[in-house]
Design a protein around this motif. Structure first.
Motif, PDB file in Angstrom:
ATOM      1  N   ASP A 152      47.066   7.258 -23.578  1.00 33.20           N
ATOM      2  CA  ASP A 152      45.779   7.714 -24.014  1.00 33.20           C
ATOM      3  C   ASP A 152      44.953   6.600 -24.080  1.00 33.20           C
ATOM      4  OD1 ASP A 152      47.501   9.138 -25.840  1.00 33.20           O
ATOM      5  OD2 ASP A 152      48.505   7.193 -27.083  1.00 33.20           O
ATOM      6  N   LEU A 153      45.209   5.815 -22.978  1.00 39.87           N
ATOM      7  CA  LEU A 153      43.705   4.811 -22.559  1.00 39.87           C
ATOM      8  C   LEU A 153      43.986   4.278 -21.155  1.00 39.87           C
ATOM      9  CD1 LEU A 153      41.320   3.143 -23.635  1.00 39.87           C
ATOM     10  CD2 LEU A 153      43.478   1.220 -23.963  1.00 39.87           C
ATOM     11  N   VAL A 154      42.670   4.552 -20.962  1.00 36.90           N
ATOM     12  CA  VAL A 154      42.751   4.862 -19.085  1.00 36.90           C
ATOM     13  C   VAL A 154      42.040   3.370 -18.786  1.00 36.90           C
ATOM     14  CG1 VAL A 154      42.535   5.468 -17.413  1.00 36.90           C
ATOM     15  CG2 VAL A 154      43.400   7.389 -18.891  1.00 36.90           C
ATOM     16  N   PHE A 155      42.125   2.514 -18.029  1.00 38.43           N
ATOM     17  CA  PHE A 155      41.606   1.594 -17.247  1.00 38.43           C
ATOM     18  C   PHE A 155      41.459   1.377 -15.935  1.00 38.43           C
ATOM     19  CE2 PHE A 155      43.678  -0.797 -21.588  1.00 38.43           C
ATOM     20  CZ  PHE A 155      42.777  -1.788 -21.776  1.00 38.43           C
ATOM     21  N   LEU A 156      40.195   1.548 -15.576  1.00 41.84           N
ATOM     22  CA  LEU A 156      39.817   1.963 -14.195  1.00 41.84           C
ATOM     23  C   LEU A 156      38.828   0.767 -13.693  1.00 41.84           C
ATOM     24  CD1 LEU A 156      38.270   5.319 -14.207  1.00 41.84           C
ATOM     25  CD2 LEU A 156      41.006   4.534 -13.569  1.00 41.84           C
ATOM     26  N   ASP A 157      39.514  -0.530 -13.082  1.00 44.31           N
ATOM     27  CA  ASP A 157      38.468  -1.701 -12.613  1.00 44.31           C
ATOM     28  C   ASP A 157      37.813  -1.617 -11.014  1.00 44.31           C
ATOM     29  OD1 ASP A 157      38.267  -3.768 -12.536  1.00 44.31           O
ATOM     30  OD2 ASP A 157      39.626  -5.113 -12.820  1.00 44.31           O
ATOM     31  N   GLU A 158      37.065  -0.880 -10.759  1.00 47.30           N
ATOM     32  CA  GLU A 158      36.048  -0.726  -9.891  1.00 47.30           C
ATOM     33  C   GLU A 158      36.154   0.455  -9.635  1.00 47.30           C
ATOM     34  OE1 GLU A 158      33.287  -3.267  -9.058  1.00 47.30           O
ATOM     35  OE2 GLU A 158      33.453  -5.252 -10.351  1.00 47.30           O
ATOM     36  N   PRO A 159      36.564   1.359 -10.029  1.00 48.43           N
ATOM     37  CA  PRO A 159      36.932   2.117  -9.481  1.00 48.43           C
ATOM     38  C   PRO A 159      35.807   2.706  -8.199  1.00 48.43           C
ATOM     39  CG  PRO A 159      35.929   3.058 -11.386  1.00 48.43           C
ATOM     40  CD  PRO A 159      35.664   1.932 -11.292  1.00 48.43           C
ATOM     41  N   THR A 160      35.019   2.675  -8.482  1.00 43.90           N
ATOM     42  CA  THR A 160      34.348   2.895  -6.759  1.00 43.90           C
ATOM     43  C   THR A 160      33.931   2.083  -5.416  1.00 43.90           C
ATOM     44  OG1 THR A 160      32.051   3.034  -7.771  1.00 43.90           O
ATOM     45  CG2 THR A 160      33.888   5.189  -8.275  1.00 43.90           C
ATOM     46  N   THR A 161      34.011   1.160  -6.038  1.00 41.01           N
ATOM     47  CA  THR A 161      33.622  -0.322  -5.395  1.00 41.01           C
ATOM     48  C   THR A 161      34.207  -0.316  -3.522  1.00 41.01           C
ATOM     49  OG1 THR A 161      33.467  -1.850  -6.478  1.00 41.01           O
ATOM     50  CG2 THR A 161      33.495  -2.915  -4.781  1.00 41.01           C
ATOM     51  N   GLY A 162      33.692  -0.027  -2.778  1.00 41.31           N
ATOM     52  CA  GLY A 162      33.431   0.119  -1.155  1.00 41.31           C
ATOM     53  C   GLY A 162      33.977   1.327  -0.969  1.00 41.31           C
ATOM     54  N   LEU A 163      33.503   2.362  -1.222  1.00 43.55           N
ATOM     55  CA  LEU A 163      33.826   3.741  -1.601  1.00 43.55           C
ATOM     56  C   LEU A 163      32.686   4.406  -0.446  1.00 43.55           C
ATOM     57  CD1 LEU A 163      35.886   5.663  -4.139  1.00 43.55           C
ATOM     58  CD2 LEU A 163      36.845   4.612  -2.172  1.00 43.55           C
ATOM     59  N   ASP A 164      32.873   5.327   0.541  1.00 44.73           N
ATOM     60  CA  ASP A 164      31.609   5.867   0.891  1.00 44.73           C
ATOM     61  C   ASP A 164      30.890   6.870  -0.104  1.00 44.73           C
ATOM     62  OD1 ASP A 164      32.670   8.656   1.359  1.00 44.73           O
ATOM     63  OD2 ASP A 164      33.647   7.125   1.818  1.00 44.73           O
ATOM     64  N   PRO A 165      29.631   7.501  -0.347  1.00 41.07           N
ATOM     65  CA  PRO A 165      28.802   8.533  -1.180  1.00 41.07           C
ATOM     66  C   PRO A 165      29.893   9.864  -1.219  1.00 41.07           C
ATOM     67  CG  PRO A 165      26.999   7.237   0.532  1.00 41.07           C
ATOM     68  CD  PRO A 165      29.242   7.000   1.017  1.00 41.07           C
ATOM     69  N   GLN A 166      30.537   9.641  -0.161  1.00 38.45           N
ATOM     70  CA  GLN A 166      31.412  11.223  -0.645  1.00 38.45           C
ATOM     71  C   GLN A 166      32.445  11.033  -1.343  1.00 38.45           C
ATOM     72  OE1 GLN A 166      32.337  13.443   2.937  1.00 38.45           O
ATOM     73  NE2 GLN A 166      33.514  15.404   1.406  1.00 38.45           N
ATOM     74  N   SER A 167      33.034  10.001  -0.676  1.00 37.72           N
ATOM     75  CA  SER A 167      34.212   9.664  -1.972  1.00 37.72           C
ATOM     76  C   SER A 167      33.971   9.272  -3.232  1.00 37.72           C
ATOM     77  CB  SER A 167      34.818   8.507  -1.193  1.00 37.72           C
ATOM     78  OG  SER A 167      35.763   9.102   0.144  1.00 37.72           O
ATOM     79  N   ARG A 168      32.892   8.442  -3.270  1.00 36.96           N
ATOM     80  CA  ARG A 168      32.057   8.313  -4.491  1.00 36.96           C
ATOM     81  C   ARG A 168      32.118   9.131  -5.723  1.00 36.96           C
ATOM     82  NH1 ARG A 168      27.626   3.548  -4.690  1.00 36.96           N
ATOM     83  NH2 ARG A 168      29.974   2.453  -4.164  1.00 36.96           N
ATOM     84  N   ARG A 169      31.167  10.363  -5.100  1.00 37.88           N
ATOM     85  CA  ARG A 169      30.809  11.445  -6.314  1.00 37.88           C
ATOM     86  C   ARG A 169      32.223  12.139  -5.930  1.00 37.88           C
ATOM     87  NH1 ARG A 169      26.733  12.257  -3.079  1.00 37.88           N
ATOM     88  NH2 ARG A 169      27.555  13.020  -1.646  1.00 37.88           N
ATOM     89  N   GLN A 170      32.544  11.834  -5.878  1.00 38.44           N
ATOM     90  CA  GLN A 170      34.826  12.836  -5.651  1.00 38.44           C
ATOM     91  C   GLN A 170      34.643  11.987  -6.844  1.00 38.44           C
ATOM     92  OE1 GLN A 170      36.611  13.054  -1.729  1.00 38.44           O
ATOM     93  NE2 GLN A 170      37.964  14.785  -2.745  1.00 38.44           N
ATOM     94  N   LEU A 171      35.927  10.489  -7.134  1.00 36.76           N
ATOM     95  CA  LEU A 171      35.516   9.720  -8.084  1.00 36.76           C
ATOM     96  C   LEU A 171      35.472   9.989  -9.083  1.00 36.76           C
ATOM     97  CD1 LEU A 171      38.057   7.599  -8.819  1.00 36.76           C
ATOM     98  CD2 LEU A 171      37.110   8.185  -6.057  1.00 36.76           C
ATOM     99  N   TRP A 172      33.411  10.409  -9.308  1.00 42.19           N
ATOM    100  CA  TRP A 172      32.355   9.919 -10.242  1.00 42.19           C
ATOM    101  C   TRP A 172      33.011  11.670 -11.155  1.00 42.19           C
ATOM    102  CZ3 TRP A 172      27.518   8.994  -8.261  1.00 42.19           C
ATOM    103  CH2 TRP A 172      27.188   7.355  -9.053  1.00 42.19           C
TER     104      TRP A 172
END
Ligand SMILES: Nc1ncnc2c1ncn2[C@@H]1O[C@H](COP(=O)(O)OP(=O)(O)O)[C@@H](O)[C@H]1O
Ligand SMILES: [Mg+2]
Length: 321
Positions: A152-172
């Motif tokens: 019901d509730l999801v916690f994501l702590d710095e989900p994209t820190t350290g990722l390359d731009p493409q991986s970051r966009r994928q996470l987004w």
């Protein structure tokens, strides 16, 4: 029955010895929103959400998660939360599928392992060992593990820190999908563009407190600035007094709502100011530069962002930490 807030924190406090990580923090996250804790490194974001996740005990304050408290309802809560830690240490020798299956086993109900792997685009990696995954793949695996119990509730702590731009966009895109499903998400980030893009509401956190709260649009609007102007000025004496005098001059100019002056490596002074309108600010600014025998080395403007909100409230840049 009305849905209780997903999170309700009041006067939360947590110190590690002399370091006060969370310093009287108040917060309410509504059911169904994507809420962001935005702040520099060391602001207390991870400590705050680890308290919410039941992993760290607060020194004082009230914590309600989905309307319940950890003391009485830990078992109930654990079944309903999805947690992605800032750094997840998976067993390197397990395969991707075995890892998600292990997390699935913690929950009484949930999604199938294959569904989760498809969701995070790791289907082709199902039999690969976790140790061989890239950073982006590991973060997607962590997300699959956070979601496999259909929380019901999801916690994501710095989900994209350290990722390359493409991986970051994928996470987004994955987070945007969760948000579109109406799932309640609490994420932390020190990337203001990430908060701006993903979050319905944002709390800007600094030194263990919430210093600003609202939708990204509301927060930016609170600056009342049409544009941010950065004038890099040459010829100011390289001492703090001279910079302070220059700053006072700039702050007194018509149309200037606030300013900050920092020395650059080249011995110039970067003067960042909030302009009611560029048209009102530029003529007096240029006149002030010329009138003092200074030179304009560079001029840039940008639309105000959450970073500018942080600077306006703290006098520091987010990335300064
Ligand atoms: N286990 C710990 N022991 C001692 N100090 C800690 C611990 N965890 C966090 N801190 C300190 O508490 C402050 C807040 O840390 P943290 O919650 O990790 O901030 P953020 O996630 O915003 O970067 C920092 O000064 C950090 O060094
Ligand atoms: Mg952190």
């Amino acid at each position: 029955m009305s849905t209780p807030p997903a999170l309700s924190l009041r006067a939360l406090r947590k110190a590690y010895g002399r370091v006060v990580a969370v310093d009287g923090l108040d917060l309410e996250v509504r059911s169904g929103e994507c809420f962001g804790l935005l702040g520099p490194n060391g602001a207390g974001k991870t400590t705050t959400i680890e308290i919410c996740e039941g992993l760290t005990a607060a020194d004082s304050g009230d914590v309600l998660v989905l309307g319940r408290g950890w003391r009485d309802d830990a078992t109930w809560l654990r079944q309903r939360l999805g947690i992605q830690l800032q750094e997840t240490q998976f067993a390197e020798k397990l395969t991707v599928r075995e890892t998600v299956r292990l997390f699935r086993s913690f929950y009484a109900r949930g999604r199938t392992v294959d569904d989760m792997l498809a969701l995070v685009s790791l289907g082709e990696k199902r039999d690969a060992r976790v140790g061989g995954l890239s950073g982006g793949q590991k973060q997607r695996l962590a997300l699959a593990c956070a979601l496999v119990g259909d929380p019901d509730l999801v916690f994501l702590d710095e989900p994209t820190t350290g990722l390359d731009p493409q991986s970051r966009r994928q996470l987004w895109e994955l987070v945007e999908g969760l948000r579109a499903d109406g799932r309640t998400i609490v994420l932390t980030t020190h990337y203001m563009e990430e908060a701006e893009r993903l979050c319905d509401r944002v709390a800007i956190v600094d030194r263990g407190r919430v210093i600003a709260l609202g939708t990204p649009r509301e927060l930016v609007a609170s600056l009342e600035a049409e544009q941010m102007v950065t004038a890099t000025v040459r010829g100011i004496a390289p001492d703090e007094d001279a910079r302070e005098r220059w700053l006072a001059t700039v702050c007194a100019l018509p149309g200037v709502l606030g300013a900050r002056a920092t020395a650059t490596e080249d011995g110039e002074v970067a003067t960042e100011l909030r302009a009611a309108t560029v048209a009102a600010v530029l003529p007096p600014l240029l006149a002030a530069i010329e009138g003092r025998g200074l030179a304009l080395a560079a001029l840039a403007t940008h639309a105000p962002t959450l970073e500018d909100v942080f600077v306006a409230r703290t006098g520091r840049a987010l990335r300064d930490g």
